[in-house]
Design a protein around this motif. Sequence first.
Motif, short mmCIF file in Angstrom:
data_model
loop_
_atom_site.label_atom_id
_atom_site.label_comp_id
_atom_site.label_asym_id
_atom_site.label_seq_id
_atom_site.Cartn_x
_atom_site.Cartn_y
_atom_site.Cartn_z
N LEU A 1 1.06 -1.07 -0.05
CA LEU A 1 0.03 -0.07 0.07
C LEU A 1 0.75 1.21 0.17
O LEU A 1 0.57 2.24 -0.69
CB LEU A 1 -1.06 0.07 1.20
N TYR B 1 1.94 2.45 -3.43
CA TYR B 1 0.98 3.02 -4.54
C TYR B 1 0.02 4.21 -3.70
O TYR B 1 -0.43 4.96 -4.75
CB TYR B 1 0.50 2.21 -5.56
N PHE B 2 -0.01 4.19 -2.81
CA PHE B 2 -0.79 5.28 -2.07
C PHE B 2 0.12 6.27 -1.53
O PHE B 2 0.56 6.29 -0.37
CB PHE B 2 -2.03 4.73 -1.13
N PRO B 3 0.26 7.52 -2.29
CA PRO B 3 1.20 8.22 -1.74
C PRO B 3 1.17 8.76 -0.12
O PRO B 3 2.23 8.96 0.49
CB PRO B 3 1.01 9.51 -2.87
N ARG B 4 0.10 8.88 0.17
CA ARG B 4 -0.05 9.47 1.58
C ARG B 4 -0.06 8.22 2.69
O ARG B 4 0.05 8.72 3.91
CB ARG B 4 -1.43 10.33 1.52
N LEU C 1 -10.24 2.61 -9.76
CA LEU C 1 -10.37 3.26 -8.34
C LEU C 1 -11.26 3.92 -7.83
O LEU C 1 -11.66 5.12 -8.46
CB LEU C 1 -8.83 3.66 -8.25
N ALA D 1 -5.17 12.74 -5.64
CA ALA D 1 -4.61 11.29 -4.87
C ALA D 1 -4.95 9.93 -5.50
O ALA D 1 -4.04 9.27 -5.75
CB ALA D 1 -5.09 11.23 -3.27
N LEU D 2 -6.14 9.73 -5.93
CA LEU D 2 -6.64 8.43 -7.00
C LEU D 2 -5.43 8.80 -8.38
O LEU D 2 -5.16 7.54 -8.72
CB LEU D 2 -7.85 8.49 -7.25
N GLU E 1 -2.81 9.89 -8.59
CA GLU E 1 -1.30 9.65 -8.36
C GLU E 1 -1.03 8.14 -7.97
O GLU E 1 -0.17 7.63 -8.35
CB GLU E 1 -1.10 10.65 -6.92
N ALA E 2 -2.23 7.60 -7.28
CA ALA E 2 -2.09 6.22 -6.97
C ALA E 2 -1.91 5.40 -8.19
O ALA E 2 -1.25 4.38 -8.38
CB ALA E 2 -3.26 5.98 -5.99
N SER F 1 1.35 5.78 -9.74
CA SER F 1 2.37 5.09 -9.03
C SER F 1 2.15 3.58 -9.12
O SER F 1 3.18 2.91 -9.58
CB SER F 1 2.11 5.34 -7.52
N ILE F 2 1.09 2.90 -9.27
CA ILE F 2 0.68 1.57 -9.58
C ILE F 2 1.36 1.28 -11.09
O ILE F 2 2.03 0.22 -11.17
CB ILE F 2 -0.44 1.20 -9.70
#
Length: 137
Positions: free
Chosen positions: A27, A30-33, A105, A119-120, A122-123, A126-127
């Motif tokens: 997690l 891929y979830f930046p926060r 997502l 954020a979505l 970005e995620a 990242s994935i």
Amino acid sequence: MTTYHAEKRINHDVTDAFAYLADPANLPEYFPRITSARQVGPDRVQTSAVVDTDGDGDTERVSGEAWFHTDEAKHEITWGSPEHRDYHGSLTVTRGGGESTLLSLQIDAADDHPGIQEALDEALESIAQHLATHSAG
């Protein structure tokens, strides 16, 4: 209830992508926060994150336990907060036609939160980057 949704097509095997995403330890990649995540029981994950919880522009460090369910047959991950039933999300990995895979997502929240849509996006980026690097190596 406010629903946020993002999609991204990637060139990666559906089964391999789902296996990576279904592991809670990944997690934070891929979830930046999210700063840490670990499984603490069946369908339970302990997470820490840095987020702007009150909308004042300053981030706060938060931690808590979430339910985290994976459905291998559907290639779907769902999660939410036992304390805040008005917050939950899902990530689905499906064949996107041809060689592509579609990542979908979604997050549902009680009200509007600035920055969630970004954020979505970005995620998903990242994935895509992680999986592209993973398949190249």
